[in-house]
Design a protein around this motif. Structure first.
Motif, PDB file in Angstrom:
ATOM      1  N   HIS A   1       0.859  -1.183   0.000  1.00  0.00           N
ATOM      2  CA  HIS A   1       0.000   0.000   0.000  1.00  0.00           C
ATOM      3  C   HIS A   1       0.894   1.232   0.000  1.00  0.00           C
ATOM      4  N   LEU A   2       0.848   1.991  -1.088  1.00  0.00           N
ATOM      5  CA  LEU A   2       1.641   3.218  -1.205  1.00  0.00           C
ATOM      6  C   LEU A   2       0.698   4.399  -1.346  1.00  0.00           C
ATOM      7  N   TYR A   3       0.942   5.418  -0.523  1.00  0.00           N
ATOM      8  CA  TYR A   3       0.069   6.583  -0.483  1.00  0.00           C
ATOM      9  C   TYR A   3       0.871   7.869  -0.548  1.00  0.00           C
TER      10      TYR A   3
ATOM     11  N   GLY B   1       3.749  14.483   2.168  1.00  0.00           N
ATOM     12  CA  GLY B   1       4.619  13.337   2.394  1.00  0.00           C
ATOM     13  C   GLY B   1       4.093  12.087   1.726  1.00  0.00           C
ATOM     14  N   MET B   2       4.554  10.942   2.227  1.00  0.00           N
ATOM     15  CA  MET B   2       4.130   9.655   1.675  1.00  0.00           C
ATOM     16  C   MET B   2       4.244   8.562   2.733  1.00  0.00           C
ATOM     17  N   VAL B   3       3.554   7.460   2.477  1.00  0.00           N
ATOM     18  CA  VAL B   3       3.561   6.291   3.363  1.00  0.00           C
ATOM     19  C   VAL B   3       3.543   5.037   2.494  1.00  0.00           C
ATOM     20  N   TRP B   4       4.329   4.029   2.912  1.00  0.00           N
ATOM     21  CA  TRP B   4       4.313   2.720   2.242  1.00  0.00           C
ATOM     22  C   TRP B   4       4.314   1.642   3.307  1.00  0.00           C
ATOM     23  N   PHE B   5       3.288   0.790   3.274  1.00  0.00           N
ATOM     24  CA  PHE B   5       3.294  -0.384   4.149  1.00  0.00           C
ATOM     25  C   PHE B   5       2.864  -1.606   3.358  1.00  0.00           C
ATOM     26  N   ALA B   6       3.220  -2.765   3.897  1.00  0.00           N
ATOM     27  CA  ALA B   6       2.846  -4.034   3.279  1.00  0.00           C
ATOM     28  C   ALA B   6       2.184  -4.919   4.317  1.00  0.00           C
ATOM     29  N   GLU B   7       1.320  -5.773   3.845  1.00  0.00           N
ATOM     30  CA  GLU B   7       0.684  -6.759   4.717  1.00  0.00           C
ATOM     31  C   GLU B   7       1.623  -7.948   4.849  1.00  0.00           C
TER      32      GLU B   7
ATOM     33  N   VAL C   1      -0.084  -8.455   9.951  1.00  0.00           N
ATOM     34  CA  VAL C   1       0.210  -7.114  10.439  1.00  0.00           C
ATOM     35  C   VAL C   1       0.655  -6.247   9.265  1.00  0.00           C
ATOM     36  N   ALA C   2       0.717  -4.951   9.536  1.00  0.00           N
ATOM     37  CA  ALA C   2       1.278  -4.014   8.557  1.00  0.00           C
ATOM     38  C   ALA C   2       2.743  -3.829   8.894  1.00  0.00           C
ATOM     39  N   TYR C   3       3.583  -3.921   7.881  1.00  0.00           N
ATOM     40  CA  TYR C   3       4.996  -3.617   8.054  1.00  0.00           C
ATOM     41  C   TYR C   3       5.255  -2.296   7.340  1.00  0.00           C
ATOM     42  N   LEU C   4       5.637  -1.291   8.103  1.00  0.00           N
ATOM     43  CA  LEU C   4       5.890   0.037   7.551  1.00  0.00           C
ATOM     44  C   LEU C   4       7.279   0.058   6.922  1.00  0.00           C
TER      45      LEU C   4
ATOM     46  N   LYS D   1      -3.975  -5.927  12.580  1.00  0.00           N
ATOM     47  CA  LYS D   1      -4.044  -5.681  14.016  1.00  0.00           C
ATOM     48  C   LYS D   1      -2.873  -4.921  14.600  1.00  0.00           C
ATOM     49  N   ALA D   2      -1.802  -4.715  13.841  1.00  0.00           N
ATOM     50  CA  ALA D   2      -0.617  -4.063  14.404  1.00  0.00           C
ATOM     51  C   ALA D   2       0.229  -3.461  13.295  1.00  0.00           C
ATOM     52  N   VAL D   3       1.071  -2.539  13.696  1.00  0.00           N
ATOM     53  CA  VAL D   3       2.068  -1.955  12.799  1.00  0.00           C
ATOM     54  C   VAL D   3       3.440  -2.331  13.343  1.00  0.00           C
ATOM     55  N   ARG D   4       4.278  -2.843  12.486  1.00  0.00           N
ATOM     56  CA  ARG D   4       5.656  -3.138  12.842  1.00  0.00           C
ATOM     57  C   ARG D   4       6.537  -2.305  11.920  1.00  0.00           C
TER      58      ARG D   4
END
Length: 160
Positions: A62-64, A74-80, A88-91, A123-126
């Motif tokens: 997921h890239l935003y 700015g921007m954010v990228w996380f993956a499941e 979990v989401a890995y930032l 359920k969580a961000v790592r």
């Protein structure tokens, strides 16, 4: 407090992000002394290619672009990712545009990220942060993130 929304990153926005991010990633590793300078650029290119082979269309990623009104901030990228019995989401990356730092956008981006993660049913961000990035580490602690493991190193230099 700043208020941001996260819009899915377009392919054109990804191309610009990728150009800058690969170089910054290599420089961060060299600065943190986790990679030697020689070959760091190519190693960063290879890691991004492995993680995002389809760019913004890479499944599970997921890239935003973060915006405050019409202004990009700015921007954010996380993956499941699987973790234990769940997911979990890995930032992987979060950035506040350089000219806007110190205005509360880091906090706002993290809160927007957490909203997206919950919406995705995770359920969580790592995350992993370089030890020498005291600004980011302070922000994460302020938001309730705790260290789960710490990697330490000592450069011994040449033998004398």
């Amino acid at each position: 407090m700043a208020d941001v929304r996260l819009d899915p990153m377009t392919s054109a926005e990804y191309a610009e992000y990728h150009r800058n991010a690969v170089l910054a990633y290599a420089e961060a590793h060299v600065s943190a002394k986790s990679w030697p300078a020689d070959g760091a650029g190519q190693r960063a290119v290879d890691e991004y290619a492995a993680l995002l082979p389809e760019g913004v269309a890479t499944p599970g990623h997921h890239l935003y672009v973060a915006r405050d009104g019409d202004q990009r901030v700015g921007m954010v990228w996380f993956a499941e990712r699987p973790h234990g019995a769940g997911r979990v989401a890995y930032l992987y990356d979060i950035q506040v545009d350089a000219d806007l730092r110190g205005r509360g956008y880091g906090d706002a981006l993290m809160r927007a990220l957490e909203h997206e993660v919950r919406s995705a049913g995770l359920k969580a961000v790592r995350l992993q942060v370089f030890g020498n990035n005291s600004v980011a580490r302070s922000l994460y602690r302020k938001l309730g993130y705790v260290e789960t493991n710490v990697v330490m190193a000592k450069d011994l230099g040449p033998r004398t």
